[in-house]
Design a protein around this motif. Structure first.
Motif, PDB file in Angstrom:
ATOM      1  N   ALA A  31       0.847  -1.189   0.000  1.00  0.00           N
ATOM      2  CA  ALA A  31       0.000   0.000   0.000  1.00  0.00           C
ATOM      3  C   ALA A  31       0.884   1.240   0.000  1.00  0.00           C
ATOM      4  O   ALA A  31       2.074   1.166   0.308  1.00  0.00           O
ATOM      5  N   ALA A  88      -3.994   1.431   5.493  1.00  0.00           N
ATOM      6  CA  ALA A  88      -2.827   0.917   4.797  1.00  0.00           C
ATOM      7  C   ALA A  88      -1.988   0.029   5.724  1.00  0.00           C
ATOM      8  O   ALA A  88      -1.522  -1.050   5.328  1.00  0.00           O
ATOM      9  N   GLN A 118      -2.999  -3.561   6.210  1.00  0.00           N
ATOM     10  CA  GLN A 118      -2.681  -4.476   5.118  1.00  0.00           C
ATOM     11  C   GLN A 118      -1.337  -5.170   5.300  1.00  0.00           C
ATOM     12  O   GLN A 118      -1.055  -6.158   4.624  1.00  0.00           O
TER      13      GLN A 118
END
Length: 107
Positions: free
Chosen positions: A88, A102, A105
């Motif tokens: 990301a 983000a 992830q």
């Protein structure tokens, strides 16, 4: 590296970054950048509960090979990596939720 330190003028090489194991955030910017300065509380808030995440603050600018290899154009740019691979990216965050999304992830 502490999240409260200045941007490092001696970054790792791209080969070293590609070989990282686990979650990593590369934060590209400069100490004099107003956008970078305003984003610091958001970044700290988002990454504080993620002590296992390696966070590297890297000074960027013209001719800086690591930033160019990630095609960084604006500061701050946060690159979220898992085992050296980009998962990301967040550019000029204005809200902690985008950073948290983000970061989730790479958890």
């Amino acid at each position: 590296m502490s999240r409260d330190t200045a941007y490092s003028k001696t970054p790792p090489t791209r080969d070293e970054v590609d070989a990282f194991v686990g979650p990593t955030v590369l934060e590209f910017g400069t100490d004099w950048c107003g956008y970078c300065e305003r984003a610091q509380p958001l970044i700290a808030q988002s990454l504080r509960p993620r002590a296992q995440v390696r966070h590297l603050k890297i000074e960027d600018g013209p001719g800086r090979p690591l930033g160019r290899s990630f095609k960084v154009k604006l500061w701050p740019t946060l690159i979220f990596l898992r085992d050296g691979a980009e998962v990301a990216r967040v550019v000029r965050p204005s809200d902690a939720s985008v950073i948290e999304e983000a970061a989730a992830q790479i958890d």
